[in-house]
Design an enzyme around this catalytic site. Structure first.
Site, PDB file in Angstrom:
ATOM      1  N   ILE A  57     -13.898   6.546  78.092  1.00  0.00           N
ATOM      2  CA  ILE A  57     -13.276   5.887  76.626  1.00  0.00           C
ATOM      3  C   ILE A  57     -14.471   4.523  76.171  1.00  0.00           C
ATOM      4  CG2 ILE A  57     -11.576   7.115  75.277  1.00  0.00           C
ATOM      5  CD1 ILE A  57      -9.955   4.491  75.570  1.00  0.00           C
ATOM      6  N   SER A  58     -14.140   3.491  77.445  1.00  0.00           N
ATOM      7  CA  SER A  58     -15.072   2.878  78.230  1.00  0.00           C
ATOM      8  C   SER A  58     -16.434   3.022  78.161  1.00  0.00           C
ATOM      9  CB  SER A  58     -14.341   1.890  79.270  1.00  0.00           C
ATOM     10  OG  SER A  58     -15.521   0.831  80.430  1.00  0.00           O
TER      11      SER A  58
END
Lengths: 224, 223
Positions: free
Chosen positions: A10-11
């Site tokens: 998700i980064s």
């Protein structure tokens, strides 16, 4: 021996490193660090990276974080050639400029605006802050004028960092309508970057859902 | 053909590039633009750099901004050797990590504390933001352990970039006594970086005075 990559998809900076690994055909041991459960603050990870950030790589004795230092290192160390990060100083300077533009301005301004809202510290996005995002997109639009990729005739590490920022901005409903160069370049990234869908699709779905469920007022739409 | 460097010495990124130029003995046309008077927002300068930021370098047909990209370019293009920015990937990445740390964390956290006060948006230093800056100083303290310069035993562009920020923190009265490695490294920089006195000392004295006169409520002291 494959290196360890401490990673949360998700980064955006994590995805930039993963896209680089896939482009280089590099085998990595993926070690999942879940930011949502604060895995990065556990003692085992702090011992590796006292700044407790992802992505982080462990390559033999070398421990490195800062995604843009990682992607350039991977090409320098493992690239079969220098096409993803050409050695020519003038070309490299243009790529480096865009990497710093990404951390300091593009992803920088986005994080400053969106994360306080997502953390519940601030309730709204002020017009001044909204304008700063569109000002930045205007600059990127200009940098992409007349070219297929961010720098030169092929994909470089600049594209990997920039696309992971732009794809994330898109989820907060930034209005790209008038940015023809950005739209075309984004389409090219999706079609031509190795394993783009594999690396990006699922995480972007997760982030998109999170934004819709919990932070529906994070909406960076503006009639440009 | 000499290089054109658009700069304002009050800006730490400009000082980092200037220290790099001195270390490389480069012949540079210094073109001063006064940030506070808005001299970067002229059509002529925007034609060179649409982001209208300093420092900006013009080298023939190359126009480059982002100070850390300029520093590494100058060494790569003009360095007699690579000691200021080693070519070996393992050595180089240690420098690069520090450049991104300085931009994305150290200087950023300083700016978040100080600039809202200087812009008149808030009257006081926010404690949580000051804590975040000291946290970043703590990380730098750790990174400096065990070697003389930021990335190892030799001066690199990481030292030029980091010192340009840390010297600004110092005049804002950050409590350096908590950070022995940083204090020692800063002292080494002052004594040994080529052109330090010329590039930094006068302007830092001016900045210190300006802070005392105009922003006496800025002190980054923390026990």
């Amino acid at each position: 021996m494959p290196m360890d990559l401490y990673y949360d998809p998700i980064s955006p900076p994590c995805r930039a490193v993963m896209l680089t690994c896939r482009a280089l055909g590099l085998a990595v041991n993926v070690k999942k660090i879940s930011l949502s459960t604060q895995d990065q603050k556990k003692p085992e990870f702090l011992a590796i990276n006292p700044q407790h950030t992802v992505p982080t790589i462990k390559d033999g004795d070398l421990r490195i974080w800062e995604s843009r230092a990682i992607t350039t290192y991977l090409v320098n160390q493992y690239g079969k050639d220098d096409s993803y990060y050409p050695k020519d100083p003038k070309i490299r300077a243009k790529i480096d400029h865009l990497l710093y533009f990404d951390i300091g301005t593009l992803f920088g301004r986005f994080s400053e605006i969106v994360y306080p809202v997502m953390r519940g510290e601030v309730k709204e996005i002020t017009p001044v802050k909204l304008n700063s995002i569109y000002e930045t997109l205007g600059w990127l639009e200009g940098f992409l004028e007349g070219q297929k990729w961010a720098v030169g005739n092929h994909i470089t590490v600049a594209d990997f960092s920039l696309i992971t920022s732009i794809q994330t901005l898109e989820l907060t409903k930034v209005n790209f309508k008038n940015y023809k160069n950005i739209l075309k370049w984004k389409e090219n990234c999706q079609k031509e970057m190795k394993d783009y869908d594999d690396v990006c699709s699922e995480p972007l779905t997760v982030i998109g859902k999170l934004i819709q469920e919990k932070f529906s007022h994070v909406n960076l739409w503006k009639l440009t | 053909m000499p290089l054109d460097l658009y700069f304002d010495a009050v800006s730490p990124p400009c000082r980092a590039v200037m220290l790099t130029c001195r270390a490389l003995d480069l012949d540079v046309n210094m073109k001063h633009l006064d940030l506070r008077k808005g001299e970067t927002k002229t059509p002529e300068f925007i034609a060179i750099n649409p982001q209208h930021t300093l420092p900006t370098l013009v080298d023939g047909d190359l126009k480059i901004w982002e100070s850390r990209a300029i520093c590494t370019y100058l060494v790569s293009q003009y360095g007699k050797n690579d000691s200021l920015y080693p070519k070996d990937p393992t050595a180089r990445v240690k420098v690069d990590r520090l450049l991104y740390f300085e931009m994305g964390t150290l200087y950023k956290r300083y700016a978040e504390v100080v600039y809202p006060v200087m812009r008149g948006e808030t009257k006081e230093i926010v404690p949580a933001k000051l804590d975040a800056l000291y946290e970043a100083m703590g990380w730098l303290e750790g990174y400096l352990a065990g070697h003389k310069w930021a990335a190892g035993d030799n001066i690199t562009v990481a030292d030029f970039v980091l010192v340009s920020s840390v010297q600004a923190f110092e005049v804002n009265k950050i409590n350096l006594s908590k950070f022995k490695n940083i204090a020692q490294w800063l002292s080494n920089c002052k004594l040994q970086l080529k052109g330090y006195d010329d590039v930094c000392n006068q302007v830092m004295a001016m900045i210190k005075k300006l802070l005392e006169e105009s922003y006496s409520n800025i002190t980054l002291w923390k026990d």
